[in-house]
Every structure is written in structure tokens, then in C-alpha cells.
Design a protein around this motif. Structure first.
Motif: not given
Length: 122
Positions: A16-21
Motif C-alpha cells: 500500500l505504501a508503494a502504491w500510494c507513493g
């Protein structure tokens, strides 16, 4: 604690962090799909909260104490929803950055929860 669930939550939160980043890099705010991802991670954290509280109620003891463990469980459950709510007030790329940061915090909390419980799986 339940090691497989802890690893699953950590991996899902980092995804999720990578996706939102990535969305932040493209100057995009959080969108409906991001909120679905946040919901999935939150449901996993809720399952962990329930399992942890049940294990405490059954008499199992974490290595570093039940109060600290419970506080980390509640914090882990609240990290992504809090970031999601904050992202709603900031409808720019910074909303996506906020969710990415909250997801990274959740991954770190998962490592700490594993350490508090004693690092042993069940």
C-alpha cells in the motif's frame, strides 16, 4: 502472536505504501482504489487486534507485557485509517504521501509487535 498474519499485514502495508507513493510521484491524490487497499489492510489489522486480545484473554503473555502489547495492537489498527482520514482533508499528492507514511508506520509497528510477543510464532 500469529506470525503469518503479522507478515501478511507487513507485506500488505508496504505494498500500500508503494502504491500510494507511486501515486504521489505522479501528483495524484488518493483515489477510491487506494481506499479499498486501505480497507483490506485495516481488516487484516482488525483480525490481528481480535486474535491478540483473545490470546491475552486466554492467559497467554507477551514477553514485554500485556499493556504495551495492547497499546501497540490498537496503534497498529489505527495507523492506516487515521492516515486515510487525513488524506481526505488533503486532496493533493500530499494525501497520497500521508497514506504511504501511515502504511510504513504500520509495517514498523508489525515488527515491533512481533518483538513484544517474543518473536515466536504459533
Amino acid at each position: 502472536m500469529f506470525t503469518a498474519l503479522t507478515v501478511a499485514i507487513g507485506a500488505a502495508s508496504l505494498a500500500l505504501a508503494a502504491w500510494c507513493g507511486f501515486a504521489a510521484l505522479r501528483d495524484q491524490p488518493t483515489k477510491d482504489w487506494h481506499f479499498i487497499g486501505m480497507a483490506v489492510v485495516t481488516v487484516l489489522a482488525l483480525a490481528q487486534l481480535v486474535i491478540g486480545l483473545v490470546r491475552l484473554a486466554q492467559g497467554e503473555k507477551p514477553d514485554e507485557g500485556g499493556v504495551i502489547f495492547t497499546a501497540y495492537l490498537v496503534g497498529a489498527f489505527a495507523a492506516v485509517p487515521a492516515a486515510g482520514l487525513l488524506s481526505l482533508s488533503e486532496r493533493t499528492k500530499w494525501g497520497s504521501v500521508t497514506v504511504a507514511a501511515g502504511a510504513v508506520v504500520l509495517a514498523v509497528l508489525e515488527v515491533r509487535l512481533h518483538d513484544i510477543w517474543g518473536g515466536s510464532g504459533a
